[in-house]
Write an enzyme that holds these catalytic residues in place. Structure first.
Site, short mmCIF file in Angstrom:
data_model
loop_
_atom_site.label_atom_id
_atom_site.label_comp_id
_atom_site.label_asym_id
_atom_site.label_seq_id
_atom_site.Cartn_x
_atom_site.Cartn_y
_atom_site.Cartn_z
N ASP A 21 48.84 27.34 95.48
CA ASP A 21 48.40 26.30 96.43
C ASP A 21 47.01 25.73 96.16
O ASP A 21 46.46 25.04 97.01
CB ASP A 21 48.43 26.84 97.89
CG ASP A 21 49.80 26.64 98.52
OD1 ASP A 21 50.64 25.95 97.90
OD2 ASP A 21 50.01 27.18 99.62
N GLY A 47 46.30 23.56 94.03
CA GLY A 47 46.44 22.14 93.70
C GLY A 47 46.92 21.88 92.27
O GLY A 47 46.71 20.78 91.74
N LYS A 48 47.59 22.86 91.65
CA LYS A 48 48.07 22.66 90.27
C LYS A 48 49.00 21.45 90.18
O LYS A 48 48.87 20.62 89.29
CB LYS A 48 48.84 23.91 89.77
CG LYS A 48 48.03 25.16 89.66
CD LYS A 48 48.85 26.31 89.08
CE LYS A 48 50.08 26.62 89.88
NZ LYS A 48 49.80 27.19 91.22
N LYS A 60 58.19 23.28 84.02
CA LYS A 60 57.79 24.48 84.77
C LYS A 60 58.88 25.52 84.53
O LYS A 60 60.07 25.23 84.68
CB LYS A 60 57.66 24.13 86.25
CG LYS A 60 57.28 25.31 87.14
CD LYS A 60 56.55 24.84 88.41
CE LYS A 60 56.29 26.01 89.35
NZ LYS A 60 55.05 25.85 90.15
N GLU A 104 53.36 23.41 83.92
CA GLU A 104 52.70 24.00 85.09
C GLU A 104 53.14 25.45 85.28
O GLU A 104 54.34 25.77 85.20
CB GLU A 104 53.03 23.21 86.37
CG GLU A 104 52.29 23.78 87.58
CD GLU A 104 52.70 23.17 88.93
OE1 GLU A 104 53.31 22.09 88.96
OE2 GLU A 104 52.40 23.82 89.95
N1 LIG Z 1 43.13 16.86 96.21
C1 LIG Z 1 44.09 16.96 97.13
N2 LIG Z 1 44.19 16.04 98.12
C2 LIG Z 1 45.15 16.10 99.05
N3 LIG Z 1 46.10 17.07 99.09
C3 LIG Z 1 46.06 18.00 98.12
C4 LIG Z 1 45.07 17.99 97.10
N4 LIG Z 1 45.29 19.07 96.30
C5 LIG Z 1 46.37 19.69 96.80
N5 LIG Z 1 46.85 19.07 97.89
C6 LIG Z 1 48.00 19.48 98.72
O1 LIG Z 1 47.92 20.90 98.94
C7 LIG Z 1 49.19 21.50 98.85
C8 LIG Z 1 49.17 22.55 97.73
O2 LIG Z 1 48.92 21.89 96.48
P1 LIG Z 1 49.86 22.08 95.19
O3 LIG Z 1 51.30 22.04 95.59
O4 LIG Z 1 49.41 21.10 94.18
O5 LIG Z 1 49.46 23.57 94.81
P2 LIG Z 1 50.00 24.44 93.58
O6 LIG Z 1 48.83 25.15 93.01
O7 LIG Z 1 50.80 23.59 92.67
O8 LIG Z 1 50.96 25.50 94.32
P3 LIG Z 1 52.18 26.38 93.67
O9 LIG Z 1 51.54 27.68 93.29
O10 LIG Z 1 53.12 26.50 94.82
O11 LIG Z 1 52.76 25.64 92.51
C9 LIG Z 1 50.18 20.37 98.62
O12 LIG Z 1 50.71 19.94 99.85
C10 LIG Z 1 49.32 19.26 98.00
O13 LIG Z 1 49.83 17.97 98.21
MG LIG Z 2 52.79 23.74 92.09
#
Ligand SMILES: Nc1ncnc2c1ncn2[C@@H]1O[C@H](COP(=O)(O)OP(=O)(O)OP(=O)(O)O)[C@@H](O)[C@H]1O
Ligand SMILES: [Mg+2]
Length: 228
Positions: free
Chosen positions: A13, A15-16, A38, A116
């Site tokens: 979570d 933001g990846k 992925k 990812e």
């Molecule tokens: N810079 C940002 N601005 C607005 N929303 C964001 C931003 N970064 C992340 N988010 C939001 O936060 C949530 C988590 O981000 P994201 O899904 O990219 O995480 P992740 O690291 O890919 O998680 P996972 O481990 O589940 O793959 C999502 O709803 C995403 O849209």
């Molecule tokens: Mg993700």
């Protein structure tokens, strides 16, 4: 010829997927045949009886890639837990050969593939008679890494720990991207400085809340991708 890089983060979570969307969009907008992959996704959504790998769908939508998201993820689990546990619950264990085959198939379709990870860098994919960790995938696909980190309090600790763990496994972290960055926040600015000092790795971009463009030179971004 294809080039690729692996995106991991300091935690789930962080933001990846959000940052990967901006990266792939940047490549796609500059005319590059950019793809996404992925290995394992848990927490997929069931829509009209179909399991949708949400991360792949998000990146395709943001970047404008016309591909069925299901084609970009090897293992899609509905249960929203670590992939190794979802695989056990859904009785669909991960086979590293399928990951290699799927990645090779994408290599013939795309010029730049952004891969990812799942969760953070310590993420079990399979734990039974075989043990497969996310880092095994990074090593088997022979990829370098871009690390997505938070800009908030605690990020120096989680970033340095992740970089040191990667180093221990001979995984090369080429660049860091800080998410949720506020250019007017003195702590975020200091976190950037300390992260670069303690890791020796450049922060190539900062991403603010709801950012729609990755502020990085396209040539520099392309140079991070390794021929595979
Ligand atoms: N810079 C940002 N601005 C607005 N929303 C964001 C931003 N970064 C992340 N988010 C939001 O936060 C949530 C988590 O981000 P994201 O899904 O990219 O995480 P992740 O690291 O890919 O998680 P996972 O481990 O589940 O793959 C999502 O709803 C995403 O849209
Ligand atoms: Mg993700």
């Amino acid at each position: 010829m294809s080039k690729s890089i692996f995106i991991t983060g300091t935690a789930t979570d962080v933001g990846k997927t959000f940052v990967t969307g901006l990266i792939v969009k940047k490549l796609h907008d500059s005319g590059i045949n950019a793809g996404y992959y992925k290995a394992a996704l848990s927490g997929a959504e069931k829509i009209n009886g179909r399991l949708i790998p949400v991360d792949a769908k998000y990146v395709c939508d943001v970047a404008g890639i016309k591909e069925k998201p299901e084609n970009l993820v090897s293992y899609i689990y509905q249960t929203a837990v670590s992939p190794h546990l979802a695989a056990q619950i859904e009785k669909n264990p991960i086979d590293i050969n399928k990951i290699i085959q799927d990645f090779n198939r994408l290599k013939s379709n795309y010029e730049y593939i952004t891969v990812e990870g799942s969760g953070g860098i310590v993420c079990p994919l399979r734990i039974d008679d075989k043990i497969i960790m996310l880092t095994d995938v990074i090593k088997i696909l022979n990829l370098d890494v871009i690390l997505v980190v938070s800009s908030l309090l605690g990020t120096i600790n989680s970033t340095v720990l992740t970089v040191e763990y990667a180093k221990k496994l001979n995984i090369s972290v080429k660049a860091i991207i800080m998410n949720y960055f506020d250019k007017d926040n003195f702590m975020h600015l200091d976190n950037k400085k300390q992260i670069e000092k303690f890791t020796g790795i450049p922060v190539i971009a900062t991403v603010s809340h709801n950012e729609s463009n990755l502020d990085v030179d396209i040539t520099k971004l392309k140079q991070l991708y390794k021929e595979i």
